[in-house]
Design a protein around this motif. Structure first.
Motif, PDB file in Angstrom:
ATOM      1  N   VAL A   1       0.344  -0.983   0.025  1.00 37.65           N
ATOM      2  CA  VAL A   1       0.473   0.654  -0.062  1.00 37.65           C
ATOM      3  C   VAL A   1       1.109   1.589  -0.093  1.00 37.65           C
ATOM      4  CG1 VAL A   1      -1.450   1.535   1.325  1.00 37.65           C
ATOM      5  CG2 VAL A   1      -2.012  -0.944   1.181  1.00 37.65           C
ATOM      6  N   ALA A   2       1.980   0.965   0.635  1.00 40.20           N
ATOM      7  CA  ALA A   2       2.764   2.599   0.692  1.00 40.20           C
ATOM      8  C   ALA A   2       3.616   2.921  -0.620  1.00 40.20           C
ATOM      9  CB  ALA A   2       3.728   2.084   1.825  1.00 40.20           C
ATOM     10  N   ASP A   3       3.775   2.221  -1.506  1.00 40.37           N
ATOM     11  CA  ASP A   3       4.109   1.752  -2.093  1.00 40.37           C
ATOM     12  C   ASP A   3       3.246   2.489  -3.579  1.00 40.37           C
ATOM     13  OD1 ASP A   3       7.175   0.909  -1.697  1.00 40.37           O
ATOM     14  OD2 ASP A   3       6.082  -1.367  -1.870  1.00 40.37           O
ATOM     15  N   LEU A   4       1.926   2.283  -3.987  1.00 41.37           N
ATOM     16  CA  LEU A   4       1.141   2.532  -4.165  1.00 41.37           C
ATOM     17  C   LEU A   4       0.944   4.583  -4.018  1.00 41.37           C
ATOM     18  CD1 LEU A   4      -1.415  -0.597  -4.318  1.00 41.37           C
ATOM     19  CD2 LEU A   4       0.021   0.338  -6.419  1.00 41.37           C
ATOM     20  N   LYS A   5       0.855   4.119  -2.620  1.00 43.20           N
ATOM     21  CA  LYS A   5       0.279   5.626  -2.415  1.00 43.20           C
ATOM     22  C   LYS A   5       1.422   6.871  -2.834  1.00 43.20           C
ATOM     23  CE  LYS A   5      -2.291   5.117   1.502  1.00 43.20           C
ATOM     24  NZ  LYS A   5      -2.503   4.882   3.146  1.00 43.20           N
ATOM     25  N   LYS A   6       2.485   6.246  -3.204  1.00 42.77           N
ATOM     26  CA  LYS A   6       4.171   7.221  -3.200  1.00 42.77           C
ATOM     27  C   LYS A   6       3.645   7.093  -4.440  1.00 42.77           C
ATOM     28  CE  LYS A   6       8.691   7.452  -2.964  1.00 42.77           C
ATOM     29  NZ  LYS A   6      10.389   6.791  -2.566  1.00 42.77           N
ATOM     30  N   ALA A   7       3.346   6.510  -5.225  1.00 44.43           N
ATOM     31  CA  ALA A   7       3.491   6.127  -7.115  1.00 44.43           C
ATOM     32  C   ALA A   7       1.987   7.345  -7.102  1.00 44.43           C
ATOM     33  CB  ALA A   7       3.026   4.594  -7.426  1.00 44.43           C
ATOM     34  N   PHE A   8       0.865   7.054  -6.401  1.00 46.81           N
ATOM     35  CA  PHE A   8       0.122   7.890  -7.125  1.00 46.81           C
ATOM     36  C   PHE A   8      -0.006   9.565  -6.632  1.00 46.81           C
ATOM     37  CE2 PHE A   8      -2.486   3.876  -6.217  1.00 46.81           C
ATOM     38  CZ  PHE A   8      -3.091   3.681  -7.863  1.00 46.81           C
ATOM     39  N   ALA A   9       0.844   9.146  -5.190  1.00 51.37           N
ATOM     40  CA  ALA A   9       1.441  11.138  -5.193  1.00 51.37           C
ATOM     41  C   ALA A   9       1.848  11.511  -6.118  1.00 51.37           C
ATOM     42  CB  ALA A   9       1.512  10.941  -3.882  1.00 51.37           C
ATOM     43  N   GLU A  10       2.836  11.149  -6.361  1.00 55.07           N
ATOM     44  CA  GLU A  10       3.784  11.574  -7.422  1.00 55.07           C
ATOM     45  C   GLU A  10       3.165  11.778  -8.841  1.00 55.07           C
ATOM     46  OE1 GLU A  10       7.228   8.939  -7.463  1.00 55.07           O
ATOM     47  OE2 GLU A  10       8.309   9.560  -5.858  1.00 55.07           O
ATOM     48  N   ALA A  11       2.693  10.499  -8.906  1.00 55.35           N
ATOM     49  CA  ALA A  11       1.762  11.576 -10.300  1.00 55.35           C
ATOM     50  C   ALA A  11       0.913  12.192 -10.565  1.00 55.35           C
ATOM     51  CB  ALA A  11       0.606  10.083 -10.767  1.00 55.35           C
ATOM     52  N   ARG A  12       0.348  12.334  -9.494  1.00 54.64           N
ATOM     53  CA  ARG A  12      -0.387  13.695  -8.792  1.00 54.64           C
ATOM     54  C   ARG A  12      -0.130  14.689  -9.055  1.00 54.64           C
ATOM     55  NH1 ARG A  12      -5.288  13.505  -4.611  1.00 54.64           N
ATOM     56  NH2 ARG A  12      -6.289  12.294  -6.730  1.00 54.64           N
ATOM     57  N   GLU A  13       1.293  15.198  -8.475  1.00 54.55           N
ATOM     58  CA  GLU A  13       3.102  15.798  -8.432  1.00 54.55           C
ATOM     59  C   GLU A  13       3.194  16.366 -10.648  1.00 54.55           C
ATOM     60  OE1 GLU A  13       3.397  18.266  -6.178  1.00 54.55           O
ATOM     61  OE2 GLU A  13       1.869  17.574  -5.502  1.00 54.55           O
ATOM     62  N   HIS A  14       3.340  15.188 -10.977  1.00 57.65           N
ATOM     63  CA  HIS A  14       3.477  15.161 -12.503  1.00 57.65           C
ATOM     64  C   HIS A  14       2.641  15.989 -13.209  1.00 57.65           C
ATOM     65  CE1 HIS A  14       7.005  12.997 -10.817  1.00 57.65           C
ATOM     66  NE2 HIS A  14       7.503  13.686 -12.222  1.00 57.65           N
ATOM     67  N   ALA A  15       0.908  15.564 -13.081  1.00 57.08           N
ATOM     68  CA  ALA A  15      -0.257  16.280 -13.474  1.00 57.08           C
ATOM     69  C   ALA A  15      -0.357  17.344 -13.649  1.00 57.08           C
ATOM     70  CB  ALA A  15      -1.523  15.176 -12.871  1.00 57.08           C
TER      71      ALA A  15
ATOM     72  N   LYS B   1       1.947  17.102 -17.097  1.00 57.80           N
ATOM     73  CA  LYS B   1       2.368  15.343 -16.959  1.00 57.80           C
ATOM     74  C   LYS B   1       2.361  13.955 -16.849  1.00 57.80           C
ATOM     75  CE  LYS B   1       6.082  12.897 -19.793  1.00 57.80           C
ATOM     76  NZ  LYS B   1       6.767  12.927 -20.698  1.00 57.80           N
ATOM     77  N   ARG B   2       1.083  13.501 -17.542  1.00 50.81           N
ATOM     78  CA  ARG B   2       0.341  12.181 -16.874  1.00 50.81           C
ATOM     79  C   ARG B   2       1.068  10.957 -17.275  1.00 50.81           C
ATOM     80  NH1 ARG B   2      -4.362  11.337 -19.678  1.00 50.81           N
ATOM     81  NH2 ARG B   2      -4.764  10.409 -18.550  1.00 50.81           N
ATOM     82  N   THR B   3       0.716  10.262 -16.315  1.00 53.37           N
ATOM     83  CA  THR B   3       1.989   9.223 -16.012  1.00 53.37           C
ATOM     84  C   THR B   3       0.916   7.831 -16.504  1.00 53.37           C
ATOM     85  OG1 THR B   3       2.413   9.845 -13.869  1.00 53.37           O
ATOM     86  CG2 THR B   3       2.847   7.679 -13.940  1.00 53.37           C
ATOM     87  N   LEU B   4       1.566   6.679 -17.245  1.00 54.57           N
ATOM     88  CA  LEU B   4       0.916   5.363 -17.536  1.00 54.57           C
ATOM     89  C   LEU B   4       1.818   4.689 -16.020  1.00 54.57           C
ATOM     90  CD1 LEU B   4       0.693   3.886 -20.596  1.00 54.57           C
ATOM     91  CD2 LEU B   4       1.791   2.709 -18.845  1.00 54.57           C
ATOM     92  N   LEU B   5       0.802   4.280 -15.416  1.00 56.63           N
ATOM     93  CA  LEU B   5       1.512   2.895 -14.182  1.00 56.63           C
ATOM     94  C   LEU B   5       0.983   2.100 -14.614  1.00 56.63           C
ATOM     95  CD1 LEU B   5       1.957   2.961 -11.368  1.00 56.63           C
ATOM     96  CD2 LEU B   5      -0.118   3.046 -10.386  1.00 56.63           C
ATOM     97  N   PHE B   6       2.473   1.363 -15.053  1.00 51.94           N
ATOM     98  CA  PHE B   6       2.661  -0.437 -15.640  1.00 51.94           C
ATOM     99  C   PHE B   6       2.295  -0.840 -14.167  1.00 51.94           C
ATOM    100  CE2 PHE B   6       4.518  -4.137 -16.572  1.00 51.94           C
ATOM    101  CZ  PHE B   6       3.982  -4.712 -17.472  1.00 51.94           C
TER     102      PHE B   6
END
Length: 438
Positions: free
Chosen positions: A95-109, A113-118
Motif C-alpha cells: 500500500v505504501a508503494d502505491l500511495k507514493k506512486a499516486f502522489a508523485e503521479a498527481r504532482e507530475h499531472a 505530465k500524465r503518468t502511465l502506471l504499469f
C-alpha cells in the motif's frame, strides 16, 4: 528488485541498455511495430494501434502467457503518446508503494505530465488494494496498464474491469519465435550453431515464451561448439521448458475441460493428447481418474455400463502399480470412454427425478408397496395387494408404484445406442404388458 521502485522514476529507455544486459533486454523492441506476435493489438486496426493513432490511451489489462510482450508493450505505449512511465510489481509492492506512486503521479499531472502506471502481476493485489486504484484512474491521475497471466474474470475486481479494457495477448507462434531467432543472429553477427531441424525443435521447446527462447539462445551463443547441434544434441544441451500449468489456475481447468469434451465428442486421439498434456505437466493422476469416472457416469452411463467398471479398475490399477506404470491404466480408461457409445439419459433422468422429488414433497407411496412389520400396520392396509413380481408369469406384475396423488412420470428415456438399446427394448416390452393387462 528494490531499485525498481526507488522514487518510481521512469525506467531507462531501451537505447540505454548496458552492453552486458541479457539478450532479451538487448532485443527489446524500441517501437510498437517491432513487437512480434501481437499484431492483432498493435497493428493499425488493433485496439492499441488505434489508441496510439488517436494519441490517447484508455486504461487496460494486458492478459497473456509469460514472455509474450506485456511489459514491453506498456513501456512503448508510454513512449508513443508521451506519458511518464512508472512500473511497479504486485509481487514486491504494498500500500505504501502505491500511495507514493499516486502522489508523485498527481504532482507530475499538475505540471502537465500524465503518468502511465504499469502494474505487473496485478492479479496478486488483493481486492481492497485493487479498489485503491479506482479514484486515481477515474480522475485521470494515472492511466492504468495492468499485466496478468491469470484470467481477469476470476482475479480482478468487477470495478477495475469496468474501467479498463481487457486486451488478450497471444502465445507466440512459430513465425514470431523464428523472427526473434533471426534478430538474435543479426545482433550477434553469426548464425546459431544448430541444424535446421534443431532450430525448429528449439522454437517448439519455447512453448510460446519469447523471453525463454532468447535466454536459451544466449546460452547457445555463450559456448564454442565444434559443429551445429542436431535435435538430439540440442535436447542434451538445453533443458526443455516445462509447460505452463498451474494446478489451481485457469490452465488446469482449460485442459480438463478439453479432455472432457474430447471424450464426449468421441475423439480418442484428442482425448489422449489432453490426458498427456495434463500428466506430463505434473497433474495428479488421481484427480484425472476422478474426472474420468465423472465422464463415465455423465456422458456414457448405461449406453455402456462397463465404462464405469473400466475407470474404477484403472484407479485400482494405479493404486497397485503407481507411476509411471499405472498411468497406462489411465490411458486405457480414457480411450475406452472416448470410443464408447454416448448417452446422457441417466444424467437427465437424475435432474428430472430430483426436481420432481423437491416439488412433490412428502407424498406417501401407495399402500400396496409399504412394508408392514407390525399387526397394526397390516390391519390398516400396509402391503395389501402387493404382487411379488418374480412369481408372475412374465416376472412382471405391472402394478402401480407411484403415490396415489401423483401420475406416473417418465424421467429416464434410454437411447438406441449401445447397451441402452437393449434397455429400451425391455421397457417397451413391459409397457406392452401393462397396456395388455390394463
Amino acid at each position: 528488485m528494490a531499485d525498481l521502485f526507488a522514487g518510481f522514476e521512469p525506467e531507462a529507455a531501451p537505447d540505454t541498455i548496458h552492453e552486458n544486459a541479457p539478450l532479451a533486454d538487448k532485443l527489446r523492441p524500441q517501437k510498437l511495430a517491432d513487437v512480434v506476435g501481437q499484431e492483432h493489438l498493435t497493428g493499425p486496426d488493433g485496439a492499441i494501434g488505434r489508441m496510439v493513432a488517436a494519441g490517447r490511451l484508455s486504461s487496460m489489462i494486458l492478459w497473456g502467457p509469460p514472455g509474450t510482450g506485456k511489459t514491453t508493450i506498456a513501456r512503448l505505449l508510454a513512449d508513443a503518446v508521451g506519458l511518464r512511465f512508472v512500473a511497479i510489481s504486485a509481487v514486491f509492492s504494498g500500500v505504501a508503494d502505491l500511495k507514493k506512486a499516486f502522489a508523485e503521479a498527481r504532482e507530475h499531472a499538475r505540471v502537465g505530465k500524465r503518468t502511465l502506471l504499469f502494474v505487473d502481476e496485478i492479479h496478486r493485489f488483493n481486492r481492497a488494494q485493487q479498489d485503491g486504484f479506482l479514484p486515481y484512474v477515474e480522475d485521470g491521475t494515472v492511466t492504468l496498464v495492468g499485466a496478468t497471466t491469470e484470467n481477469p474474470s476470476f482475479e480482478l475486481n468487477a470495478a477495475v474491469l469496468s474501467r479498463a479494457q481487457v486486451l488478450i495477448l497471444h502465445r507466440l507462434g512459430h513465425a514470431a519465435l523464428s523472427k526473434l531467432l533471426d534478430r538474435a543472429e543479426e545482433l550477434e553477427g553469426r548464425p546459431l550453431p544448430l541444424t535446421p531441424e534443431a532450430r525448429d525443435a528449439m522454437v517448439a521447446s519455447a512453448d510460446g515464451d519469447g523471453r525463454f527462447l532468447l535466454n536459451q539462445v544466449e546460452t547457445l551463443f555463450s559456448v564454442d561448439l565444434p559443429e551445429p547441434l542436431d535435435p538430439a544434441g540440442l535436447g542434451a544441451f538445453l533443458q526443455r521448458r516445462v509447460a505452463v500449468y498451474d494446478k489451481d489456475r485457469e490452465g488446469h481447468y482449460n485442459l480438463i475441460s478439453a479432455l472432457h469434451k474430447a471424450v464426449r465428442g468421441s475423439d480418442p486421439q484428442a482425448a489422449l493428447y489432453y490426458l498427456a498434456r495434463m500428466l506430463t505437466a505434473g497433474e495428479e493422476p488421481l484427480y484425472v481418474l476422478r474426472r474420468l469416472v465423472r465422464m463415465a457416469v455423465e456422458d456414457i452411463g448405461l449406453a455402456d455400463p462397463n465404462a464405469l467398471v473400466q475407470c474404477i479398475a484403472a484407479k485400482d490399477t494405479y493404486d497397485f502399480l503407481g507411476s509411471p506404470e499405472g498411468e497406462l491404466a489411465l490411458v486405457q480408461a480414457c480411450l475406452y470412454l472416448a470410443t464408447a457409445p454416448k448417452s446422457v439419459s441417466s444424467y437427465k433422468a437424475m435432474g428430472a427425478a430430483w426436481k420432481s422429488a423437491k416439488e412433490t414433497g412428502s407424498l406417501m407411496p401407495p399402500q400396496n408397496i409399504l412394508n408392514a412389520p407390525t399387526k397394526l400396520m397390516k390391519d390398516i392396509g400396509y402391503g395389501k395387494g402387493y404382487t411379488y413380481d418374480p412369481d408372475t408369469e412374465h416376472g412382471f406384475s405391472g402394478d402401480n408404484y407411484w403415490p396415489e396423488e401423483m401420475a406416473p412420470q417418465t424421467f429416464y428415456t434410454p437411447t438406441d445406442r449401445g447397451f441402452e438399446k437393449r434397455i429400451r427394448e425391455r421397457l417397451e416390452y413391459w409397457d406392452g404388458l401393462r397396456k395388455r393387462d390394463g
